[in-house]
Design an enzyme around this catalytic site. Structure first.
Site, PDB file in Angstrom:
ATOM      1  N   HIS A 128      -1.983 -11.307  -1.295  1.00 39.11           N
ATOM      2  CA  HIS A 128      -2.552 -10.228  -2.125  1.00 39.11           C
ATOM      3  C   HIS A 128      -2.833 -10.725  -3.546  1.00 39.11           C
ATOM      4  O   HIS A 128      -3.788 -10.297  -4.181  1.00 39.11           O
ATOM      5  CB  HIS A 128      -1.573  -9.043  -2.217  1.00 39.11           C
ATOM      6  CG  HIS A 128      -1.701  -8.049  -1.101  1.00 39.11           C
ATOM      7  ND1 HIS A 128      -2.855  -7.349  -0.841  1.00 39.11           N
ATOM      8  CD2 HIS A 128      -0.803  -7.615  -0.184  1.00 39.11           C
ATOM      9  CE1 HIS A 128      -2.670  -6.537   0.192  1.00 39.11           C
ATOM     10  NE2 HIS A 128      -1.418  -6.682   0.628  1.00 39.11           N
ATOM     11  N   HIS A 154       2.314 -12.608   3.246  1.00 40.12           N
ATOM     12  CA  HIS A 154       1.334 -11.511   3.184  1.00 40.12           C
ATOM     13  C   HIS A 154       1.168 -11.033   1.737  1.00 40.12           C
ATOM     14  O   HIS A 154       0.048 -10.836   1.266  1.00 40.12           O
ATOM     15  CB  HIS A 154       1.825 -10.370   4.099  1.00 40.12           C
ATOM     16  CG  HIS A 154       1.020  -9.116   4.056  1.00 40.12           C
ATOM     17  ND1 HIS A 154       0.400  -8.578   5.167  1.00 40.12           N
ATOM     18  CD2 HIS A 154       0.735  -8.253   3.040  1.00 40.12           C
ATOM     19  CE1 HIS A 154      -0.231  -7.459   4.827  1.00 40.12           C
ATOM     20  NE2 HIS A 154      -0.041  -7.234   3.542  1.00 40.12           N
ATOM     21  N   GLU A 155       2.295 -10.880   1.024  1.00 40.78           N
ATOM     22  CA  GLU A 155       2.231 -10.366  -0.358  1.00 40.78           C
ATOM     23  C   GLU A 155       1.652 -11.400  -1.319  1.00 40.78           C
ATOM     24  O   GLU A 155       0.891 -11.051  -2.231  1.00 40.78           O
ATOM     25  CB  GLU A 155       3.619  -9.913  -0.830  1.00 40.78           C
ATOM     26  CG  GLU A 155       4.257  -8.806   0.011  1.00 40.78           C
ATOM     27  CD  GLU A 155       3.358  -7.602   0.245  1.00 40.78           C
ATOM     28  OE1 GLU A 155       2.510  -7.297  -0.613  1.00 40.78           O
ATOM     29  OE2 GLU A 155       3.489  -6.977   1.317  1.00 40.78           O
ATOM     30  N   GLN A 184      -2.177  -4.160  -5.614  1.00 40.32           N
ATOM     31  CA  GLN A 184      -2.306  -2.954  -4.786  1.00 40.32           C
ATOM     32  C   GLN A 184      -2.118  -1.667  -5.584  1.00 40.32           C
ATOM     33  O   GLN A 184      -2.457  -0.589  -5.117  1.00 40.32           O
ATOM     34  CB  GLN A 184      -1.282  -2.980  -3.635  1.00 40.32           C
ATOM     35  CG  GLN A 184      -1.580  -4.047  -2.603  1.00 40.32           C
ATOM     36  CD  GLN A 184      -0.551  -4.011  -1.481  1.00 40.32           C
ATOM     37  OE1 GLN A 184       0.514  -4.597  -1.599  1.00 40.32           O
ATOM     38  NE2 GLN A 184      -0.853  -3.303  -0.404  1.00 40.32           N
ATOM     39  N   GLY A 218       6.777  -4.289   1.627  1.00 36.18           N
ATOM     40  CA  GLY A 218       6.292  -5.177   0.576  1.00 36.18           C
ATOM     41  C   GLY A 218       5.138  -4.536  -0.166  1.00 36.18           C
ATOM     42  O   GLY A 218       4.413  -3.706   0.397  1.00 36.18           O
ATOM     43  N   CYS A 227      -0.538  -3.026   6.406  1.00 30.15           N
ATOM     44  CA  CYS A 227      -0.636  -3.141   4.952  1.00 30.15           C
ATOM     45  C   CYS A 227      -0.769  -1.746   4.360  1.00 30.15           C
ATOM     46  O   CYS A 227      -1.501  -0.914   4.892  1.00 30.15           O
ATOM     47  CB  CYS A 227      -1.860  -3.977   4.597  1.00 30.15           C
ATOM     48  SG  CYS A 227      -2.104  -4.206   2.823  1.00 30.15           S
ATOM     49  N   LEU A 228      -0.055  -1.492   3.268  1.00 26.72           N
ATOM     50  CA  LEU A 228      -0.116  -0.161   2.643  1.00 26.72           C
ATOM     51  C   LEU A 228      -1.517   0.150   2.114  1.00 26.72           C
ATOM     52  O   LEU A 228      -1.852   1.309   1.921  1.00 26.72           O
ATOM     53  CB  LEU A 228       0.923  -0.054   1.515  1.00 26.72           C
ATOM     54  CG  LEU A 228       2.388  -0.076   1.974  1.00 26.72           C
ATOM     55  CD1 LEU A 228       3.329  -0.042   0.775  1.00 26.72           C
ATOM     56  CD2 LEU A 228       2.689   1.095   2.914  1.00 26.72           C
TER      57      LEU A 228
HETATM   58 NI    NI Z   1      -0.501  -5.681   2.220  1.00 27.32          NI
END
Ligand code: NI
Length: 175
Positions: free
Chosen positions: A141, A137-138, A51, A46, A95-96
């Site tokens: 963000h 989660h996304e 991000q 995701g 998380c990226l």
């Molecule tokens: Ni994340």
């Protein structure tokens, strides 16, 4: 398609609330393509627009994990959670924007989400399992919230310090 640079925590853009998207245009479609490419390349399941430094309410995801299964890329614009299950589930999230750090987060096990797709049409779906965790989660963000915000302060500070160190090292390497 262009791979975009993923912002690393801590970054003020990851703490900001993203703006709603009015309509789908060529630029937004390009951003969605780039975000999918960036996510698959990472690799991740995701990615939210903030991000990659774009403070707009769009996310991409693909939670298909089996190696031989067909990919299932999804693009969600202005996603909204309509309903959450009482049942909750715990997942070891990453998380990226916070590479190599994982922690257990408890969330509703199922969520019903409504969004606009790339054709400007309204879509609605009930997600469960990893998809439910990922979409929550996304969406977080888009509201400037990270999974570490669910952790106890001490654990959160520990991860943030590790990330500050990683960012310093990467800045030195880039010189
Ligand atoms: Ni994340």
């Amino acid at each position: 398609m262009t791979r975009r640079t993923i912002l690393l925590h801590p970054d003020p853009r990851l703490k900001a609330k993203a703006d709603p998207i009015g309509s789908v245009d060529t630029e937004l479609r390009r951003l969605a393509d780039d975000m999918l490419e960036t996510m698959y390349d990472a690799p991740g399941i995701g990615l939210a627009a903030p991000q990659v430094g774009i403070l707009q309410r769009m996310l991409v995801m693909d939670c298909v994990k089996e190696e031989d299964a067909a990919p299932q890329p999804m693009v969600l614009i202005n996603p909204e959670i309509l309903e959450v299950s009482e049942e909750r589930s715990v997942y070891d999230e990453g998380c990226l924007s916070i590479p190599d750090q994982y922690a257990e987060v408890e969330r509703p096990a199922e969520v019903t989400v409504q969004w606009m797709d790339l054709d400007g049409k309204t879509q609605k779906e009930r997600f469960d399992g990893l998809w439910a965790t990922c979409v929550q989660h996304e969406i977080d963000h888009l509201d400037g919230k990270l999974f570490i915000d669910y952790l106890k302060p001490l654990k959160r500070q520990m991860i943030t310090r590790k990330m500050q160190k990683l960012k310093r090292e990467r800045a030195r390497e880039a010189k």
